[in-house]
Design a protein around this motif. Sequence first.
Motif, PDB file in Angstrom:
ATOM      1  N   GLN A  74      17.223  37.103  -1.904  1.00 28.03           N
ATOM      2  CA  GLN A  74      17.923  36.560  -3.071  1.00 28.03           C
ATOM      3  C   GLN A  74      17.709  37.448  -4.289  1.00 28.03           C
ATOM      4  O   GLN A  74      18.655  37.772  -5.019  1.00 28.03           O
ATOM      5  CB  GLN A  74      17.420  35.145  -3.374  1.00 28.03           C
ATOM      6  N   ALA A  75      16.457  37.849  -4.516  1.00 24.80           N
ATOM      7  CA  ALA A  75      16.168  38.690  -5.674  1.00 24.80           C
ATOM      8  C   ALA A  75      16.818  40.062  -5.534  1.00 24.80           C
ATOM      9  O   ALA A  75      17.381  40.607  -6.489  1.00 24.80           O
ATOM     10  CB  ALA A  75      14.651  38.826  -5.846  1.00 24.80           C
ATOM     11  N   ALA A  76      16.732  40.637  -4.317  1.00 24.59           N
ATOM     12  CA  ALA A  76      17.298  41.973  -4.095  1.00 24.59           C
ATOM     13  C   ALA A  76      18.808  41.961  -4.264  1.00 24.59           C
ATOM     14  O   ALA A  76      19.386  42.901  -4.813  1.00 24.59           O
ATOM     15  CB  ALA A  76      16.920  42.471  -2.696  1.00 24.59           C
ATOM     16  N   ALA A  77      19.451  40.897  -3.791  1.00 26.00           N
ATOM     17  CA  ALA A  77      20.902  40.793  -3.928  1.00 26.00           C
ATOM     18  C   ALA A  77      21.316  40.723  -5.390  1.00 26.00           C
ATOM     19  O   ALA A  77      22.449  41.073  -5.741  1.00 26.00           O
ATOM     20  CB  ALA A  77      21.406  39.561  -3.177  1.00 26.00           C
ATOM     21  N   ARG A  78      20.407  40.291  -6.251  1.00 26.24           N
ATOM     22  CA  ARG A  78      20.689  40.230  -7.692  1.00 26.24           C
ATOM     23  C   ARG A  78      20.235  41.495  -8.415  1.00 26.24           C
ATOM     24  O   ARG A  78      20.171  41.523  -9.643  1.00 26.24           O
ATOM     25  CB  ARG A  78      20.015  39.000  -8.299  1.00 26.24           C
ATOM     26  N   GLY A  79      19.864  42.529  -7.631  1.00 25.85           N
ATOM     27  CA  GLY A  79      19.557  43.824  -8.235  1.00 25.85           C
ATOM     28  C   GLY A  79      18.098  44.051  -8.557  1.00 25.85           C
ATOM     29  O   GLY A  79      17.776  44.990  -9.293  1.00 25.85           O
ATOM     30  N   HIS A  80      17.201  43.215  -8.005  1.00 23.08           N
ATOM     31  CA  HIS A  80      15.766  43.400  -8.263  1.00 23.08           C
ATOM     32  C   HIS A  80      15.243  44.483  -7.328  1.00 23.08           C
ATOM     33  O   HIS A  80      15.130  44.295  -6.131  1.00 23.08           O
ATOM     34  CB  HIS A  80      15.034  42.078  -8.023  1.00 23.08           C
ATOM     35  N   ARG A  81      14.902  45.628  -7.883  1.00 22.86           N
ATOM     36  CA  ARG A  81      14.608  46.783  -7.046  1.00 22.86           C
ATOM     37  C   ARG A  81      13.267  46.654  -6.309  1.00 22.86           C
ATOM     38  O   ARG A  81      13.131  47.123  -5.183  1.00 22.86           O
ATOM     39  CB  ARG A  81      14.637  48.062  -7.868  1.00 22.86           C
ATOM     40  N   ARG A  82      12.268  45.999  -6.940  1.00 22.13           N
ATOM     41  CA  ARG A  82      11.001  45.820  -6.219  1.00 22.13           C
ATOM     42  C   ARG A  82      11.173  44.842  -5.061  1.00 22.13           C
ATOM     43  O   ARG A  82      10.531  44.981  -4.030  1.00 22.13           O
ATOM     44  CB  ARG A  82       9.921  45.332  -7.182  1.00 22.13           C
ATOM     45  N   ALA A  83      12.039  43.847  -5.239  1.00 25.04           N
ATOM     46  CA  ALA A  83      12.323  42.930  -4.138  1.00 25.04           C
ATOM     47  C   ALA A  83      13.009  43.677  -2.997  1.00 25.04           C
ATOM     48  O   ALA A  83      12.720  43.437  -1.814  1.00 25.04           O
ATOM     49  CB  ALA A  83      13.196  41.777  -4.616  1.00 25.04           C
ATOM     50  N   ALA A  84      13.922  44.579  -3.344  1.00 28.20           N
ATOM     51  CA  ALA A  84      14.585  45.378  -2.311  1.00 28.20           C
ATOM     52  C   ALA A  84      13.573  46.244  -1.574  1.00 28.20           C
ATOM     53  O   ALA A  84      13.654  46.409  -0.349  1.00 28.20           O
ATOM     54  CB  ALA A  84      15.672  46.253  -2.945  1.00 28.20           C
ATOM     55  N   LEU A  85      12.593  46.784  -2.313  1.00 23.71           N
ATOM     56  CA  LEU A  85      11.530  47.577  -1.691  1.00 23.71           C
ATOM     57  C   LEU A  85      10.720  46.729  -0.717  1.00 23.71           C
ATOM     58  O   LEU A  85      10.476  47.127   0.426  1.00 23.71           O
ATOM     59  CB  LEU A  85      10.623  48.153  -2.775  1.00 23.71           C
ATOM     60  N   GLN A  86      10.296  45.539  -1.161  1.00 23.82           N
ATOM     61  CA  GLN A  86       9.484  44.674  -0.304  1.00 23.82           C
ATOM     62  C   GLN A  86      10.276  44.183   0.902  1.00 23.82           C
ATOM     63  O   GLN A  86       9.750  44.092   2.009  1.00 23.82           O
ATOM     64  CB  GLN A  86       8.972  43.471  -1.100  1.00 23.82           C
ATOM     65  N   LEU A  87      11.548  43.894   0.698  1.00 23.00           N
ATOM     66  CA  LEU A  87      12.402  43.463   1.804  1.00 23.00           C
ATOM     67  C   LEU A  87      12.521  44.593   2.823  1.00 23.00           C
ATOM     68  O   LEU A  87      12.428  44.361   4.040  1.00 23.00           O
ATOM     69  CB  LEU A  87      13.781  43.057   1.268  1.00 23.00           C
ATOM     70  N   GLY A  88      12.715  45.807   2.334  1.00 24.01           N
ATOM     71  CA  GLY A  88      12.774  46.950   3.238  1.00 24.01           C
ATOM     72  C   GLY A  88      11.497  47.101   4.042  1.00 24.01           C
ATOM     73  O   GLY A  88      11.530  47.375   5.250  1.00 24.01           O
ATOM     74  N   ALA A  89      10.339  46.893   3.383  1.00 30.07           N
ATOM     75  CA  ALA A  89       9.055  47.015   4.079  1.00 30.07           C
ATOM     76  C   ALA A  89       8.915  45.950   5.170  1.00 30.07           C
ATOM     77  O   ALA A  89       8.430  46.239   6.276  1.00 30.07           O
ATOM     78  CB  ALA A  89       7.914  46.900   3.084  1.00 30.07           C
ATOM     79  N   LEU A  90       9.348  44.716   4.869  1.00 34.94           N
ATOM     80  CA  LEU A  90       9.290  43.649   5.880  1.00 34.94           C
ATOM     81  C   LEU A  90      10.164  43.990   7.081  1.00 34.94           C
ATOM     82  O   LEU A  90       9.757  43.822   8.236  1.00 34.94           O
ATOM     83  CB  LEU A  90       9.764  42.321   5.273  1.00 34.94           C
ATOM     84  N   LEU A  91      11.365  44.469   6.801  1.00 32.30           N
ATOM     85  CA  LEU A  91      12.297  44.794   7.876  1.00 32.30           C
ATOM     86  C   LEU A  91      11.789  45.974   8.701  1.00 32.30           C
ATOM     87  O   LEU A  91      11.897  45.973   9.931  1.00 32.30           O
ATOM     88  CB  LEU A  91      13.672  45.105   7.284  1.00 32.30           C
ATOM     89  N   GLU A  92      11.226  46.970   8.022  1.00 30.76           N
ATOM     90  CA  GLU A  92      10.692  48.127   8.755  1.00 30.76           C
ATOM     91  C   GLU A  92       9.530  47.703   9.654  1.00 30.76           C
ATOM     92  O   GLU A  92       9.413  48.162  10.792  1.00 30.76           O
ATOM     93  CB  GLU A  92      10.227  49.194   7.775  1.00 30.76           C
TER      94      GLU A  92
END
Length: 616
Positions: A225-243
Amino acid sequence: MGLMGDKARLLETDRFVHAPDDGRESELQMDAMEAAEAAEASDAVTESGHRRAAEAGDTAAMSALGAMLLRRGDLDGAEAYLRSAAAAGDRAAANNLGVLLHQRGYGDEAAGWWRIAAVAGSAAAAHALGRHYRERGDEPAAEYWLRQSAESGHCLGAYALADLLEHRGDIGAERWFRTAAERGHREAAYRLARLIEDGRDADHRAVPAYGELNQQEEAEQWYRQAAARGHRRAALQLGALLEERGDVQEAGRWYLSAAKDGEPRAACALGFLLRDAGDEESAAEWWRRAAQDGDGNAANALGALHADRGELQTAERWYRAALDAGDVNGAYNIGLLCAAQGREGRGEQWYRRAAYAGHREAANALAILLLQRGDASGAEPWFSKAAEAGSVDAAFNLGILFAGRGAERMARTWYERAAAAGHTEAALQVAIVQLRDGELRDAERNLRCAAGGGSAEAAFRLADLLDRQASAAGEGLADGERTADDESVQWYERAARQGHRRAQVRVGMFAAARGETVEAAEWYRAAAEAGSRNGAFNLGLLLAREGSLPEATLWWQRAAEAGHGRAALRLALLAARRGALTEAQIWCAHAVDMGPPEVAERAARLRTALQEELSA
């Protein structure tokens, strides 16, 4: 300073007079420029209407006009209207006047107007007042007003309250982060995900909106939700979870999104994904971007890339950049670079720098240098510091250090510590002590651990232990009865394939007992060529039985020269048969010296007979 309050509520005005709609629709859709011009014209009409109404004494118009001017940045123009409307009891004007005064640096007066608006029910004013008190260190007052704002449904108030509670370690923070996140606050969604991922609320059950999710799944939802709203640290953490769970393609997309928004850690992580995919050039480009933005990990990665290519000067330059960015790994890596170039003196300097900064592997490397120099007393504290910081290698090295001093109890303590952390050789050393002390069950456990970790010696000792246990239980098998299903045979074979000479001889013996002479010869030869005197002797026996006595003699000579008494006795007998009595006596003497006892006894009798023959 930006406007305070919930921008979605536009300073609480909600009193704009819109241009009348004549009911006609545009025949053609306006382009972006026409739309902007139309909005500007509409604002001008609205402002003009508010001015006329305000001049006529309309309080609501004064409040709305003041808010419009404040939003535009015309503080002088806005203040008079807002003061008039606030004095007349307009709640929104009181809040916005507080915002204006705060921007001008009149914090105490701003707080007075916010209090008036908050008491009148303004959630935005309560939020601003809470923020004011927190900035001044009055946390009880801050909590009171932020709670008023949050309980009134103000999104920013809920977030600010959660931030305050989390700062104090209050478990209530999660509730208010969740409230703000559910209303679209992206930072709240990110911090809620971090709380859930950190497991601070272990008994938390997922909210119905997401179904029954475990902690990691729910954290992922909020990161999304945060990453979809442009939160870059959330996108980073989401990427780490997925990886972490192996979904590298989607992870890469989120890393790319965050990296493009300027998150250097995401650019660094994206570089590692690209490197693992074989695209070193693209990886280097993202690492370069991240390093230039101050990411020390990316600078280290670039240094390692250039070091692998033999570009040592460039590698050192990036390692220094990592160190300048505050990443102490840079100093450690320069130390490694110097060591690889044979510049131990400079390497020690960099190891020390990293070790003093708390780098545990640098402390271990420094201790090894000191130990190699003969400075065991200087090495010990660095090994200890590294081991206490969690370096498994340092714990193992301390075991070696104490074992060399004969301090077996201390050596075992450190070996056990390293073994518990998964160190293969440490587990083997612990097992050897346990075998000596008769602790067979614990020894078997550690041998399995070490053998599973790749230790050929542990695999051989485990197979030998299993054989002895089977023999003690009356279940031992003759070599010719061994099958591939036998566990000890499997461990012998694993050790043999890893080049363990004694295991190769054992596997060769099994093959010979089954009549598989070609396979037996291969294992014996492999062991013999690696320096096994038993392998050489057994290979000689096999060759002699096959009629290749000259080659057998060569292998027996190699075995005898390495100290194999039986091989020396064989050579003595061969020499005696062909009449070379003096040579036979020489080999007999070697056999007597090398043993074992039964061989020494036979060799002595043969030597006596040869002496009698020579003196007859």
